[in-house]
Design an enzyme around this catalytic site. Sequence first.
Site, short mmCIF file in Angstrom:
data_model
loop_
_atom_site.label_atom_id
_atom_site.label_comp_id
_atom_site.label_asym_id
_atom_site.label_seq_id
_atom_site.Cartn_x
_atom_site.Cartn_y
_atom_site.Cartn_z
N ASN A 106 -97.12 -10.26 -95.74
CA ASN A 106 -98.42 -10.27 -95.08
C ASN A 106 -99.41 -9.47 -95.92
O ASN A 106 -99.02 -8.58 -96.66
CB ASN A 106 -98.29 -9.63 -93.68
CG ASN A 106 -99.60 -9.63 -92.92
OD1 ASN A 106 -100.32 -10.64 -92.91
ND2 ASN A 106 -99.92 -8.53 -92.28
N HIS A 108 -102.69 -7.03 -95.33
CA HIS A 108 -103.34 -6.28 -94.25
C HIS A 108 -104.49 -5.47 -94.84
O HIS A 108 -104.30 -4.77 -95.85
CB HIS A 108 -102.32 -5.36 -93.57
CG HIS A 108 -102.93 -4.58 -92.46
ND1 HIS A 108 -103.20 -5.13 -91.22
CD2 HIS A 108 -103.36 -3.29 -92.40
CE1 HIS A 108 -103.76 -4.22 -90.45
NE2 HIS A 108 -103.86 -3.09 -91.13
N SER A 135 -103.16 -3.74 -98.24
CA SER A 135 -101.73 -3.64 -98.56
C SER A 135 -101.10 -5.01 -98.40
O SER A 135 -101.36 -5.72 -97.43
CB SER A 135 -101.02 -2.69 -97.58
OG SER A 135 -101.67 -1.44 -97.53
N ASP A 144 -97.12 -4.19 -88.88
CA ASP A 144 -97.71 -3.59 -90.07
C ASP A 144 -96.93 -2.38 -90.60
O ASP A 144 -97.52 -1.44 -91.16
CB ASP A 144 -99.18 -3.18 -89.79
CG ASP A 144 -100.05 -4.38 -89.45
OD1 ASP A 144 -99.77 -5.48 -89.95
OD2 ASP A 144 -101.01 -4.22 -88.68
C1 GAR Z 1 -108.08 -10.88 -94.41
O1 GAR Z 1 -108.99 -9.84 -94.59
C2 GAR Z 1 -106.70 -10.32 -94.11
O2 GAR Z 1 -106.43 -9.14 -94.78
C3 GAR Z 1 -106.81 -10.10 -92.62
O3 GAR Z 1 -107.52 -11.19 -92.13
C4 GAR Z 1 -108.41 -11.67 -93.13
C5 GAR Z 1 -108.16 -13.14 -93.31
O4 GAR Z 1 -109.12 -13.69 -94.18
N1 GAR Z 1 -105.50 -10.01 -92.03
C6 GAR Z 1 -105.21 -9.22 -91.01
O5 GAR Z 1 -106.04 -8.52 -90.45
C7 GAR Z 1 -103.77 -9.26 -90.56
N2 GAR Z 1 -103.51 -8.22 -89.63
P1 GAR Z 1 -108.92 -15.14 -94.80
O6 GAR Z 1 -108.60 -16.08 -93.64
O7 GAR Z 1 -110.26 -15.46 -95.39
O8 GAR Z 1 -107.82 -15.07 -95.81
#
Ligand code: GAR
Length: 202
Positions: A106, A108, A135, A144
């Site tokens: 994942n 994060h 991360s 997480d």
């Molecule tokens: C990203 O910033 C990712 O790190 C976060 O969601 C966004 C997705 O963007 N993920 C989390 O918060 C997971 N807990 P994207 O759909 O444009 O890749």
Amino acid sequence: MKKLSIVVLISGRGSNLKAIIDVANPLVNISAVISNRPEAAGLIYADEAGISTEVLDHKDFATRLEFDSALQECVDKYDPQLVVLAGFMRILSQGFVRHYKGRLINIHPSLLPKFKGLDTHKRAIEAGEKEHGLSVHFVTEELDAGEVILQARVPILADDTEESLAARVLQQEHKIYPEAIQLFAESGFRPDRFLKPVRSDN
Ligand code: GAR
């Protein structure tokens, strides 16, 4: 060298998926992209790249376990060596996580173990942090909390808003996630070899 087969799970915008597609790593084959939301904008990037897509709407399932079990069946059809969560905004049940132990990762948006969960950019600013980041980590049963594979750091500037900080972090996400997948491919798909001391980028 045999290509690493990956399945990418998304829920929305899909900019990390796009970054992974655009890097076009010769060691990596994206076998499928699966979304739990039919309207996920990121599905278009997979379509444009000729990658198989699947939509499994969590609202069609009575319980989390039923959804997770259907999702597992859907992922397993593609027999991936690595399952990549890229903005997949659902908590996964214990059985699912165990099934993919050591091959479920994942991204994060925080410097874990700081700021697990949601609203990480806002919380980092409010906490008066001087730096923030992202991360890439293994997914384990605790949210997480799995082992960190790569991190990148960015400064928090005095006039930062949640949006400006999120944009700075996202730019780094797009560099680091493809890199982490490449590391996995180069390790011969062995998580024990994949895990090396965490490197932090500036
Ligand atoms: C990203 O910033 C990712 O790190 C976060 O969601 C966004 C997705 O963007 N993920 C989390 O918060 C997971 N807990 P994207 O759909 O444009 O890749």
